[in-house]
Scaffold this active site. Structure first.
Site, PDB file in Angstrom:
ATOM      1  N   SER A  12       0.846  -1.205   0.000  1.00 13.42           N
ATOM      2  CA  SER A  12       0.000   0.000   0.000  1.00 13.42           C
ATOM      3  C   SER A  12       0.871   1.241   0.000  1.00 13.42           C
ATOM      4  CB  SER A  12      -0.892   0.020   1.243  1.00 13.42           C
ATOM      5  OG  SER A  12      -1.401   1.336   1.395  1.00 13.42           O
ATOM      6  N   HIS A  37      -0.896  -1.176  -4.424  1.00  8.25           N
ATOM      7  CA  HIS A  37      -2.223  -0.809  -3.901  1.00  8.25           C
ATOM      8  C   HIS A  37      -2.296   0.702  -3.674  1.00  8.25           C
ATOM      9  CE1 HIS A  37      -5.877  -1.965  -1.561  1.00  8.25           C
ATOM     10  NE2 HIS A  37      -5.536  -1.000  -0.726  1.00  8.25           N
ATOM     11  N   ASP A  39      -4.496   3.677  -2.197  1.00 11.31           N
ATOM     12  CA  ASP A  39      -5.591   3.979  -1.268  1.00 11.31           C
ATOM     13  C   ASP A  39      -6.127   5.380  -1.540  1.00 11.31           C
ATOM     14  OD1 ASP A  39      -5.958   1.681   0.460  1.00 11.31           O
ATOM     15  OD2 ASP A  39      -3.895   2.042   1.111  1.00 11.31           O
ATOM     16  N   MET A  41      -8.678   8.217  -0.876  1.00  7.58           N
ATOM     17  CA  MET A  41      -9.581   8.627   0.222  1.00  7.58           C
ATOM     18  C   MET A  41     -10.080  10.043  -0.028  1.00  7.58           C
ATOM     19  SD  MET A  41      -7.534   7.207   3.521  1.00  7.58           S
ATOM     20  CE  MET A  41      -6.675   5.625   3.503  1.00  7.58           C
ATOM     21  N   HIS A  70      -8.001   1.092  -4.654  1.00  4.12           N
ATOM     22  CA  HIS A  70      -9.002   0.927  -3.587  1.00  4.12           C
ATOM     23  C   HIS A  70      -9.682   2.276  -3.361  1.00  4.12           C
ATOM     24  CE1 HIS A  70      -9.565  -0.154   0.990  1.00  4.12           C
ATOM     25  NE2 HIS A  70     -10.714  -0.049   0.350  1.00  4.12           N
ATOM     26  N   MET A  72     -11.878   4.514  -1.487  1.00  5.94           N
ATOM     27  CA  MET A  72     -12.593   4.795  -0.228  1.00  5.94           C
ATOM     28  C   MET A  72     -13.251   6.157  -0.385  1.00  5.94           C
ATOM     29  SD  MET A  72      -9.718   3.233   2.290  1.00  5.94           S
ATOM     30  CE  MET A  72      -8.500   3.335   1.000  1.00  5.94           C
ATOM     31  N   MET A 141     -11.801  -5.839   4.446  1.00  2.97           N
ATOM     32  CA  MET A 141     -11.075  -4.861   5.272  1.00  2.97           C
ATOM     33  C   MET A 141     -10.910  -5.449   6.669  1.00  2.97           C
ATOM     34  SD  MET A 141     -10.159  -2.147   3.618  1.00  2.97           S
ATOM     35  CE  MET A 141      -9.457  -1.371   5.057  1.00  2.97           C
ATOM     36  N   ASP A 179      -6.853  -6.476   3.649  1.00  5.82           N
ATOM     37  CA  ASP A 179      -6.197  -5.166   3.744  1.00  5.82           C
ATOM     38  C   ASP A 179      -6.386  -4.588   5.144  1.00  5.82           C
ATOM     39  OD1 ASP A 179      -5.195  -2.618   3.268  1.00  5.82           O
ATOM     40  OD2 ASP A 179      -6.838  -1.986   1.952  1.00  5.82           O
TER      41      ASP A 179
HETATM   42  C1  DX5 Z   1      -6.638   1.564   5.168  1.00  5.64           C
HETATM   43  C2  DX5 Z   1      -6.073   1.204   3.817  1.00  5.64           C
HETATM   44  C3  DX5 Z   1      -4.991   0.189   3.863  1.00  5.64           C
HETATM   45  C4  DX5 Z   1      -3.794   0.601   4.672  1.00  5.64           C
HETATM   46  C5  DX5 Z   1      -2.984  -0.594   5.010  1.00  5.64           C
HETATM   47  O1  DX5 Z   1      -7.701   2.431   4.997  1.00  5.64           O
HETATM   48  O2  DX5 Z   1      -7.101   0.695   2.989  1.00  5.64           O
HETATM   49  O3  DX5 Z   1      -4.594  -0.153   2.545  1.00  5.64           O
HETATM   50  O4  DX5 Z   1      -2.992   1.536   4.030  1.00  5.64           O
HETATM   51  O5  DX5 Z   1      -1.950  -0.169   5.834  1.00  5.64           O
HETATM   52  P1  DX5 Z   1      -1.373  -1.100   6.978  1.00  5.64           P
HETATM   53  O6  DX5 Z   1      -0.777  -2.290   6.315  1.00  5.64           O
HETATM   54  O7  DX5 Z   1      -0.350  -0.223   7.629  1.00  5.64           O
HETATM   55  O8  DX5 Z   1      -2.510  -1.460   7.904  1.00  5.64           O
HETATM   56 ZN    ZN Z   2      -6.479  -0.200   1.010  1.00  6.60          ZN
END
Ligand code: DX5
Ligand code: ZN
Length: 224
Positions: A12, A37, A39, A41, A70, A72, A141, A179
């Site tokens: 990630s 990956h 993320d 947001m 991903h 979010m 998740m 994840d």
């Molecule tokens: C959380 C993300 C994850 C996160 C994982 O909202 O979707 O992808 O970055 O990070 P770690 O491995 O540090 O939990």
């Molecule tokens: Zn993620």
């Protein structure tokens, strides 16, 4: 063993050095990583804001890694086209953010992108019952989304097993991704239960060199 396919580690980028994002992607590729990956947001679906299509698009020109995106974000339908054009290989939407999940999944596939659905820790697998055969991947998740570095929620283990059973019963070939709080310590059990792709942020990027860290995860997955 539930899973015969070799596990894929999808680091990630949330835990990477944003000032050197391009170099990070090069280093991951050289280390033998195949998926990465992203993320995304929006500060609404989750209490944090990261990056969007322009950053992914810029990096797409530099990297041939598989871009596992991903989302979010609330109402992701508004942005599917933009993320497709930015170069996503897979788009993963949250079931909780989609009023018409089947429509969203079909639209992702129509755009030529692999469709995936993510479930928050509290969300039941039941929401997937009818769309499962259309999904390239389901993301379980194992933390509440929004931040890296959180601890793995233990009941997620059972959820992976139940999802694997559901996929078998439907005779689907949907992949399972996990994840949040994934480390070499929980990798073996996750793979045993049926995880195909493990996302790791803080437990990956804090331990360079990346090739060696990948080996640590792969050895853990194989029970070595
Ligand atoms: C959380 C993300 C994850 C996160 C994982 O909202 O979707 O992808 O970055 O990070 P770690 O491995 O540090 O939990
Ligand atoms: Zn993620």
């Amino acid at each position: 063993m539930e899973n015969q396919r070799p596990v894929i580690i999808s680091p990630s980028l949330l835990a990477s050095d944003f000032t050197r994002l391009g170099q990070e992607l090069d280093d991951l590729e050289k280390a033998g990583i195949s998926w990465v990956h992203w993320d995304v947001m929006d500060g609404a679906f989750v209490p944090n804001i990261t990056f969007g299509p322009p950053v992914i698009s810029a990096c797409r020109k530099r990297s041939s890694l598989f871009f596992d995106v991903h989302l979010m974000i609330e109402n992701p339908d508004r942005y599917l086209d933009e993320f497709a054009k930015a170069g996503a290989d897979l788009l993963c939407v949250h079931a909780e953010a989609c009023l018409h999940l089947e429509r969203t999944v079909s639209e992702i596939a129509r755009l030529g992108i692999r469709p995936a659905v993510s479930l928050n820790p509290h969300t039941s697998l039941n929401v997937l019952e009818y769309v499962l055969p259309q999904l390239y991947m389901v993301l379980i998740m194992s933390v509440n989304p929004g931040f890296g570095g959180q601890s793995f929620i233990p009941f997620s283990m059972d959820k992976v097993s139940r999802l694997k059973k559901m996929i078998r019963e439907k005779d689907a070939d949907t992949l399972i991704q996990v994840d949040g709080g994934v480390t070499p310590d929980n990798t073996y059990e996750l793979v045993q239960r049926g995880a195909d792709i493990l996302v790791s942020g803080s437990a990956f990027f804090a331990y360079p060199p990346y090739r060696e860290r990948l080996e640590v995860f792969e050895n853990a997955a194989a029970g070595r």
